[in-house]
Design a protein around this motif. Structure first.
Motif, PDB file in Angstrom:
ATOM      1  N   TYR A  47      37.599  50.688  47.198  1.00 35.20           N
ATOM      2  CA  TYR A  47      38.284  49.594  46.117  1.00 35.20           C
ATOM      3  C   TYR A  47      37.284  49.586  45.035  1.00 35.20           C
ATOM      4  CZ  TYR A  47      41.154  48.329  49.878  1.00 35.20           C
ATOM      5  OH  TYR A  47      42.065  48.317  51.036  1.00 35.20           O
ATOM      6  N   TYR A  48      35.817  49.938  44.960  1.00 37.19           N
ATOM      7  CA  TYR A  48      35.072  49.959  43.898  1.00 37.19           C
ATOM      8  C   TYR A  48      35.470  50.836  42.783  1.00 37.19           C
ATOM      9  CZ  TYR A  48      30.537  49.947  41.223  1.00 37.19           C
ATOM     10  OH  TYR A  48      29.724  49.670  40.587  1.00 37.19           O
ATOM     11  N   ILE A  49      35.418  50.234  41.614  1.00 35.95           N
ATOM     12  CA  ILE A  49      35.862  50.912  40.264  1.00 35.95           C
ATOM     13  C   ILE A  49      34.277  50.989  39.476  1.00 35.95           C
ATOM     14  CG2 ILE A  49      37.039  50.825  38.320  1.00 35.95           C
ATOM     15  CD1 ILE A  49      39.154  49.176  39.790  1.00 35.95           C
ATOM     16  N   ASP A  50      33.928  52.260  39.127  1.00 36.36           N
ATOM     17  CA  ASP A  50      32.640  52.302  38.281  1.00 36.36           C
ATOM     18  C   ASP A  50      32.725  52.295  36.738  1.00 36.36           C
ATOM     19  OD1 ASP A  50      29.944  52.592  37.993  1.00 36.36           O
ATOM     20  OD2 ASP A  50      30.006  54.759  38.287  1.00 36.36           O
ATOM     21  N   LYS A  51      33.163  50.849  36.375  1.00 35.99           N
ATOM     22  CA  LYS A  51      33.251  50.457  34.933  1.00 35.99           C
ATOM     23  C   LYS A  51      32.623  49.245  34.761  1.00 35.99           C
ATOM     24  CE  LYS A  51      37.711  53.030  34.707  1.00 35.99           C
ATOM     25  NZ  LYS A  51      38.215  53.564  33.476  1.00 35.99           N
ATOM     26  N   VAL A  52      32.021  49.044  33.543  1.00 38.99           N
ATOM     27  CA  VAL A  52      31.427  47.481  33.261  1.00 38.99           C
ATOM     28  C   VAL A  52      32.393  46.468  33.271  1.00 38.99           C
ATOM     29  CG1 VAL A  52      29.637  49.047  32.081  1.00 38.99           C
ATOM     30  CG2 VAL A  52      31.456  48.143  30.743  1.00 38.99           C
ATOM     31  N   ALA A  53      33.610  46.630  33.048  1.00 37.48           N
ATOM     32  CA  ALA A  53      34.584  45.795  32.897  1.00 37.48           C
ATOM     33  C   ALA A  53      36.223  46.254  33.336  1.00 37.48           C
ATOM     34  CB  ALA A  53      34.733  44.964  31.624  1.00 37.48           C
ATOM     35  N   VAL A  54      36.806  45.416  33.899  1.00 34.13           N
ATOM     36  CA  VAL A  54      38.040  45.830  34.326  1.00 34.13           C
ATOM     37  C   VAL A  54      39.126  44.584  34.069  1.00 34.13           C
ATOM     38  CG1 VAL A  54      37.680  47.771  35.831  1.00 34.13           C
ATOM     39  CG2 VAL A  54      37.942  45.463  36.742  1.00 34.13           C
ATOM     40  N   ILE A  55      40.470  45.069  33.928  1.00 29.25           N
ATOM     41  CA  ILE A  55      41.453  43.832  33.742  1.00 29.25           C
ATOM     42  C   ILE A  55      42.433  44.486  34.655  1.00 29.25           C
ATOM     43  CG2 ILE A  55      42.235  44.902  31.536  1.00 29.25           C
ATOM     44  CD1 ILE A  55      43.256  41.994  30.908  1.00 29.25           C
ATOM     45  N   ASP A  56      43.226  43.529  35.252  1.00 30.26           N
ATOM     46  CA  ASP A  56      44.347  43.767  36.250  1.00 30.26           C
ATOM     47  C   ASP A  56      45.316  42.424  35.936  1.00 30.26           C
ATOM     48  OD1 ASP A  56      46.392  44.461  37.865  1.00 30.26           O
ATOM     49  OD2 ASP A  56      45.142  44.722  39.689  1.00 30.26           O
ATOM     50  N   GLN A  57      46.038  42.566  35.082  1.00 33.28           N
ATOM     51  CA  GLN A  57      46.823  41.385  34.955  1.00 33.28           C
ATOM     52  C   GLN A  57      46.266  40.093  34.703  1.00 33.28           C
ATOM     53  OE1 GLN A  57      49.891  40.865  38.137  1.00 33.28           O
ATOM     54  NE2 GLN A  57      50.665  42.764  37.928  1.00 33.28           N
TER      55      GLN A  57
END
Length: 78
Positions: free
Chosen positions: A12-22
């Protein structure tokens, strides 16, 4: 304590500095600027043009983006 070798959530890990999901917005300590941008976008505080200029100004420090930011805010207030 669980070791990194047995961590089950790595898929489930996403290698980004920030994420948005709804309505879920999260960031690492290095992603605070993008995190703030996502929050303002989600709350619809400013136009896309203003947010773009804001983000570019604070991520680069280039005066041209400050001028675009001020111009877009002036347009929104008219």
């Amino acid at each position: 304590m669980q070791s990194i070798d047995t961590y089950n959530g790595s898929s489930y890990y996403i290698d980004k500095v920030a994420v948005i999901d709804q309505n879920l917005i999260t960031a690492s300590s290095a992603g605070s600027l993008l995190w703030a941008k996502y929050i303002m976008e989600n709350l619809k505080l400013y136009s896309a043009q203003t947010l773009d200029a804001w983000y570019h100004y604070f991520s680069t420090g280039q005066v041209e983006y400050f001028e675009k930011l001020m111009a877009s805010i002036n347009e929104e207030n008219q």
